[in-house]
Motif scaffolding. Structure first.
Motif, PDB file in Angstrom:
ATOM      1  N   SER A   1       0.861  -1.190   0.000  1.00 27.17           N
ATOM      2  CA  SER A   1       0.000   0.000   0.000  1.00 27.17           C
ATOM      3  C   SER A   1       0.895   1.236   0.000  1.00 27.17           C
ATOM      4  CB  SER A   1      -0.865  -0.036   1.261  1.00 27.17           C
ATOM      5  OG  SER A   1      -1.472   1.207   1.476  1.00 27.17           O
ATOM      6  N   SER A   2       0.597   2.171  -0.936  1.00 24.66           N
ATOM      7  CA  SER A   2       1.377   3.428  -0.955  1.00 24.66           C
ATOM      8  C   SER A   2       0.404   4.599  -0.811  1.00 24.66           C
ATOM      9  CB  SER A   2       2.210   3.505  -2.226  1.00 24.66           C
ATOM     10  OG  SER A   2       3.249   2.548  -2.182  1.00 24.66           O
ATOM     11  N   GLY A   3       0.019   5.220  -1.923  1.00 24.90           N
ATOM     12  CA  GLY A   3      -0.930   6.341  -1.822  1.00 24.90           C
ATOM     13  C   GLY A   3      -2.388   5.901  -1.765  1.00 24.90           C
ATOM     14  N   ARG A   4      -2.644   4.618  -2.004  1.00 25.66           N
ATOM     15  CA  ARG A   4      -3.970   3.994  -1.925  1.00 25.66           C
ATOM     16  C   ARG A   4      -4.957   4.533  -2.965  1.00 25.66           C
ATOM     17  NH1 ARG A   4      -4.214   0.467   1.450  1.00 25.66           N
ATOM     18  NH2 ARG A   4      -6.474   0.285   1.398  1.00 25.66           N
ATOM     19  N   THR A   5      -4.463   4.938  -4.128  1.00 24.69           N
ATOM     20  CA  THR A   5      -5.381   5.400  -5.173  1.00 24.69           C
ATOM     21  C   THR A   5      -5.543   4.372  -6.298  1.00 24.69           C
ATOM     22  OG1 THR A   5      -3.636   6.439  -6.495  1.00 24.69           O
ATOM     23  CG2 THR A   5      -4.650   7.812  -4.793  1.00 24.69           C
ATOM     24  N   GLY A   6      -4.897   3.229  -6.168  1.00 26.54           N
ATOM     25  CA  GLY A   6      -4.947   2.192  -7.209  1.00 26.54           C
ATOM     26  C   GLY A   6      -6.378   1.735  -7.451  1.00 26.54           C
ATOM     27  N   LEU A   7      -6.666   1.353  -8.684  1.00 21.83           N
ATOM     28  CA  LEU A   7      -8.058   1.085  -9.061  1.00 21.83           C
ATOM     29  C   LEU A   7      -8.320  -0.383  -9.398  1.00 21.83           C
ATOM     30  CD1 LEU A   7      -8.667   4.306 -11.200  1.00 21.83           C
ATOM     31  CD2 LEU A   7      -9.381   3.860  -8.852  1.00 21.83           C
TER      32      LEU A   7
ATOM     33  N   GLY B   1      -5.581  12.372 -12.292  1.00 22.08           N
ATOM     34  CA  GLY B   1      -6.468  13.026 -11.327  1.00 22.08           C
ATOM     35  C   GLY B   1      -6.111  12.673  -9.893  1.00 22.08           C
ATOM     36  N   SER B   2      -5.168  11.750  -9.691  1.00 24.70           N
ATOM     37  CA  SER B   2      -4.859  11.228  -8.355  1.00 24.70           C
ATOM     38  C   SER B   2      -3.476  11.642  -7.874  1.00 24.70           C
ATOM     39  CB  SER B   2      -4.908   9.700  -8.416  1.00 24.70           C
ATOM     40  OG  SER B   2      -4.095   9.243  -9.496  1.00 24.70           O
ATOM     41  N   SER B   3      -2.836  12.606  -8.559  1.00 26.06           N
ATOM     42  CA  SER B   3      -1.407  12.817  -8.308  1.00 26.06           C
ATOM     43  C   SER B   3      -1.086  13.435  -6.949  1.00 26.06           C
ATOM     44  CB  SER B   3      -0.792  13.656  -9.430  1.00 26.06           C
ATOM     45  OG  SER B   3      -1.470  14.880  -9.515  1.00 26.06           O
TER      46      SER B   3
ATOM     47  N   LEU C   1       4.096 -11.553  -1.519  1.00 17.40           N
ATOM     48  CA  LEU C   1       3.677 -10.209  -1.941  1.00 17.40           C
ATOM     49  C   LEU C   1       2.461 -10.237  -2.850  1.00 17.40           C
ATOM     50  CD1 LEU C   1       6.784  -8.099  -2.932  1.00 17.40           C
ATOM     51  CD2 LEU C   1       5.170  -7.677  -1.083  1.00 17.40           C
ATOM     52  N   ASN C   2       1.481  -9.415  -2.537  1.00 20.53           N
ATOM     53  CA  ASN C   2       0.275  -9.291  -3.369  1.00 20.53           C
ATOM     54  C   ASN C   2      -0.175 -10.670  -3.875  1.00 20.53           C
ATOM     55  OD1 ASN C   2       0.608  -6.574  -2.961  1.00 20.53           O
ATOM     56  ND2 ASN C   2       0.631  -5.994  -5.106  1.00 20.53           N
ATOM     57  N   PRO C   3      -0.464 -11.587  -2.950  1.00 15.23           N
ATOM     58  CA  PRO C   3      -0.640 -12.992  -3.358  1.00 15.23           C
ATOM     59  C   PRO C   3      -1.856 -13.260  -4.244  1.00 15.23           C
ATOM     60  CG  PRO C   3      -1.193 -12.692  -1.030  1.00 15.23           C
ATOM     61  CD  PRO C   3      -0.570 -11.410  -1.494  1.00 15.23           C
TER      62      PRO C   3
HETATM   63  C1  LIG Z   1      -9.184   9.965  -9.491  1.00 22.59           C
HETATM   64  C2  LIG Z   1      -8.163   8.994  -9.985  1.00 22.59           C
HETATM   65  C3  LIG Z   1      -7.570   9.207 -11.224  1.00 22.59           C
HETATM   66  C4  LIG Z   1      -6.606   8.313 -11.702  1.00 22.59           C
HETATM   67  N1  LIG Z   1      -6.061   8.565 -12.904  1.00 22.59           N
HETATM   68  C5  LIG Z   1      -5.133   7.709 -13.392  1.00 22.59           C
HETATM   69  C6  LIG Z   1      -4.578   7.930 -14.682  1.00 22.59           C
HETATM   70  O1  LIG Z   1      -4.903   8.879 -15.378  1.00 22.59           O
HETATM   71  N2  LIG Z   1      -3.658   7.055 -15.119  1.00 22.59           N
HETATM   72  C7  LIG Z   1      -3.261   5.977 -14.361  1.00 22.59           C
HETATM   73  O2  LIG Z   1      -2.417   5.202 -14.818  1.00 22.59           O
HETATM   74  N3  LIG Z   1      -3.780   5.744 -13.139  1.00 22.59           N
HETATM   75  C8  LIG Z   1      -4.704   6.570 -12.642  1.00 22.59           C
HETATM   76  N4  LIG Z   1      -5.259   6.329 -11.416  1.00 22.59           N
HETATM   77  C9  LIG Z   1      -4.848   5.123 -10.671  1.00 22.59           C
HETATM   78  C10 LIG Z   1      -3.732   5.293  -9.622  1.00 22.59           C
HETATM   79  O3  LIG Z   1      -3.555   6.628  -9.226  1.00 22.59           O
HETATM   80  C11 LIG Z   1      -2.423   4.658 -10.107  1.00 22.59           C
HETATM   81  O4  LIG Z   1      -2.623   3.273 -10.312  1.00 22.59           O
HETATM   82  C12 LIG Z   1      -1.235   4.847  -9.131  1.00 22.59           C
HETATM   83  O5  LIG Z   1      -0.073   4.231  -9.682  1.00 22.59           O
HETATM   84  C13 LIG Z   1      -1.462   4.241  -7.755  1.00 22.59           C
HETATM   85  O6  LIG Z   1      -0.527   4.829  -6.876  1.00 22.59           O
HETATM   86  P1  LIG Z   1      -0.641   4.638  -5.289  1.00 22.59           P
HETATM   87  O7  LIG Z   1       0.591   5.184  -4.682  1.00 22.59           O
HETATM   88  O8  LIG Z   1      -1.914   5.217  -4.827  1.00 22.59           O
HETATM   89  O9  LIG Z   1      -0.652   3.037  -5.162  1.00 22.59           O
HETATM   90  P2  LIG Z   1      -1.550   2.157  -4.171  1.00 22.59           P
HETATM   91  O10 LIG Z   1      -2.969   2.281  -4.543  1.00 22.59           O
HETATM   92  O11 LIG Z   1      -1.221   2.434  -2.762  1.00 22.59           O
HETATM   93  O12 LIG Z   1      -1.009   0.714  -4.528  1.00 22.59           O
HETATM   94  C14 LIG Z   1      -1.605  -0.049  -5.542  1.00 22.59           C
HETATM   95  C15 LIG Z   1      -0.677  -1.178  -5.908  1.00 22.59           C
HETATM   96  O13 LIG Z   1       0.447  -0.645  -6.611  1.00 22.59           O
HETATM   97  C16 LIG Z   1       1.593  -1.447  -6.372  1.00 22.59           C
HETATM   98  N5  LIG Z   1       2.595  -0.637  -5.661  1.00 22.59           N
HETATM   99  C17 LIG Z   1       2.384   0.485  -4.932  1.00 22.59           C
HETATM  100  N6  LIG Z   1       3.562   0.967  -4.490  1.00 22.59           N
HETATM  101  C18 LIG Z   1       4.507   0.107  -4.908  1.00 22.59           C
HETATM  102  C19 LIG Z   1       5.912   0.053  -4.766  1.00 22.59           C
HETATM  103  N7  LIG Z   1       6.592   1.016  -4.134  1.00 22.59           N
HETATM  104  N8  LIG Z   1       6.574  -1.005  -5.287  1.00 22.59           N
HETATM  105  C20 LIG Z   1       5.918  -1.970  -5.967  1.00 22.59           C
HETATM  106  N9  LIG Z   1       4.582  -1.965  -6.148  1.00 22.59           N
HETATM  107  C21 LIG Z   1       3.898  -0.926  -5.635  1.00 22.59           C
HETATM  108  C22 LIG Z   1       1.135  -2.589  -5.526  1.00 22.59           C
HETATM  109  O14 LIG Z   1       0.698  -3.646  -6.333  1.00 22.59           O
HETATM  110  C23 LIG Z   1      -0.043  -1.975  -4.776  1.00 22.59           C
HETATM  111  O15 LIG Z   1      -0.857  -2.953  -4.233  1.00 22.59           O
HETATM  112  C24 LIG Z   1      -6.227   7.186 -10.915  1.00 22.59           C
HETATM  113  C25 LIG Z   1      -6.815   6.982  -9.664  1.00 22.59           C
HETATM  114  C26 LIG Z   1      -7.768   7.864  -9.204  1.00 22.59           C
HETATM  115  C27 LIG Z   1      -8.363   7.629  -7.856  1.00 22.59           C
END
Ligand SMILES: Cc1cc2nc3c(=O)[nH]c(=O)nc-3n(C[C@H](O)[C@H](O)[C@H](O)COP(=O)(O)OP(=O)(O)OC[C@H]3O[C@@H](n4cnc5c(N)ncnc54)[C@H](O)[C@@H]3O)c2cc1C
Length: 508
Positions: free
Chosen positions: A62-68, A158-160, A496-498
């Protein structure tokens, strides 16, 4: 008390109140965490992974928790949260000079310190400069650090504000300007961390972006390049704790316009013409379906401003954004000449507005879709597909026609990264006709039509558990075996991520 708790007493929790925040994914149902690990240093990530291997514990990253794709949602696993690893480490110029960041400062203060060093050094060229950061630095924080020296890390999603650079590189995240800069994998010079077995990974590298031919897929997160190691492998093999990232100059000028189009094939002809007229200068080419725009208009109410004098009544709109490194040319005039001259558009069909106004419309779509979903009360299916750019217009037109004919009860919202053939599709149900009832048929139809156009069912969001079945169904046995062999080698206990990619089933 578990071994993880004994070894990391200050960085482990199983208090239900503490776990709750990590059980709720960005989308979908809440999960259940068995515990929470919060490593405070990169080496601690390795120690925790080695302990998990000894004890058979399973972890989701889990990092920023925006993954979809539900990868970060635990289903009985322990959450390995990287949130404390968000420091910038050093900034390096191409000539080898470098600046080391202090620990513990806020991004603005890091940016000021970097800018002061750069000024004291006589404002040297920053061409080819790179920045070394920990994995969980948020994209916006990184850009705050780079902005004072006119550099950027060009992920536009949108999630940056929360999404981290480590996750973006791991997930091959793309975003709105992938047409210009590629995915996060291409923005990364090297990434390192720990494999699932707890061993250090060493430096993993990928390649720089080159826009593929219009007949090839430009973005495809259902294709993992196992040669890239941690990069683009979505946390399947290991954890990225540190990255060296390319930096890019902030363009001296940007200009954009919103244009109504009769259909998506027409939109893609504009892209072709814009690329020919402005080689290397098309920074974004996004599309917005009529219904998405109507929802944003409804959400914003009186605050909504059409960038046109009157609603042009089109079924689709595109957002064309140009950039230039040249401060002296009149980019606005060049864009206007292209639109009014080469494309022969009437002035009332050229949607000019300040860039932030156009961006605000584009970035409000997800929120507007969320509101609509709640109002309709019938749930939502979300897809993140891509096809080669050459067929993207026909693909969307065909898919929309099929869904409207065969699933008239479903509301369709389409928008996304047309420049790289990427589409975000939201299908909404109603209380009377919830989307769940026809989910299997809808998923089948969207994926079949996408694959028939040479496309992918996961363009940039990854596979996670969400698309595990589709991944197994649509991946060749050789490719699947390559992925599993790498998993067995680097994460033999499936720590990891089983459940991502369906590893729990595929490795039996
Ligand atoms: C409103 C919105 C808009 C978005 N727009 C886009 C877009 O335009 N394009 C796009 O590609 N995505 C988009 N996303 C999806 C998301 O932001 C991306 O997938 C982003 O990479 C997730 O980052 P996170 O830090 O939140 O990861 P998290 O949600 O915390 O983690 C998700 C998964 O990523 C992997 N991960 C996370 N950190 C690591 C690490 N350090 N090492 C290895 N694996 C890791 C793991 O599998 C983890 O379970 C959007 C999401 C939202 C909510």
């Amino acid at each position: 008390m578990s071994t993880l708790q004994q070894r990391f007493p200050n960085h482990y929790s199983d208090a239900p109140a503490r776990l709750q925040a990590y059980e709720i994914p960005e989308r979908g149902e809440p999960g259940k965490a068995a515990g929470l690990l919060l490593p405070a240093s990169e080496s601690e990530v390795g120690e925790m992974l080695r302990t998990a291997n000894e004890t058979g514990a399973r972890l989701v990253i889990s990092s920023g928790r925006t993954g979809l794709v539900e990868a970060q949602r635990p289903e009985g696993e322990i959450v390995l949260s990287l949130e404390k690893l968000q420091q910038p480490l050093s900034f390096s110029l191409a000539d080898g000079r470098s600046f080391d960041f202090e620990t513990g400062l806020a991004p603005e203060a890091h940016g000021d310190a970097l800018a002061a060093w750069w000024r004291d050094a006589g404002k040297p060229s920053v061409d080819g400069a790179s920045i070394l950061v920990e994995g969980a630095m948020a994209v916006d924080a990184l850009n705050q650090i780079l902005a004072p020296i006119d550099l950027m890390f060009p992920m536009e999603m949108g999630s940056s504000s929360a999404a981290t650079v480590g996750a973006c590189v791991a997930n091959a995240s793309a975003g709105a300007n992938a047409v210009c800069y590629g995915t996060a994998t291409h923005m990364c010079l090297s990434a390192s961390g720990y494999w699932g077995n707890g061993e250090p990974s060493g430096n993993c590298t990928a390649t720089r972006w080159r826009l593929p031919s219009p007949d090839a897929l430009a973005i495809d997160s259902a294709s993992v390049n196992t040669d890239w190691g941690l990069i683009g492998s979505q946390g399947a093999f290991g954890v990225i704790t540190q990255l060296r990232l390319r930096t890019y100059p902030v363009p001296m000028q940007r200009e954009a316009a919103m244009l109504p189009v009769a259909d998506m094939p027409a939109a893609m002809r504009i892209l072709g013409a814009a690329r020919a007229a402005f080689p290397g200068e098309v920074e974004e080419f996004e599309f917005i379906g009529r219904s998405a725009l109507e929802l944003v208009r409804g959400l914003r109410g009186d605050a909504f401003r059409w960038p046109f004098e009157t609603d042009p009544g089109a079924p689709y709109f595109v957002l064309l954004q140009l950039k230039t490194p040249d401060p002296n040319i009149d980019l606005a005039a060049r864009l206007y000449e292209f639109l009014a001259g080469e494309l022969d558009l009437q002035d009332e069909l050229i949607g000019y507005a300040p860039l932030p106004v156009l961006k605000a419309i584009r970035h409000s779509i997800t929120e507007a879709s969320n509101h609509r979903m709640r109002a309709l009360g019938g749930g939502r299916l979300s897809f993140d597909t891509a096809t080669p750019v050459a067929v993207f217009g026909d693909y969307l037109a065909g898919l929309q026609a099929q869904l409207e004919a065969d699933f008239p009860q479903v509301e369709w919202i389409a928008f996304g990264h047309a420049g790289v053939g990427g589409a975000h599709l939201h299908l909404l149900g109603t209380r009377e006709s919830p989307v769940k009832a026809s989910a299997a048929a809808l998923i089948r139809r969207v994926i079949d039509v996408t694959l028939a156009h040479g496309g992918t069912f996961s363009a940039e969001h990854g596979i996670g558990p969400k698309w595990a079945e589709e991944y197994a169904a649509h991946t060749t046995p050789e490719t699947l075996e390559g992925l599993l062999a790498q998993k067995r080698r680097l994460d033999p206990n499936n720590v990891l991520n089983p459940r991502s990619f369906g590893f729990d089933r595929l490795l039996k």
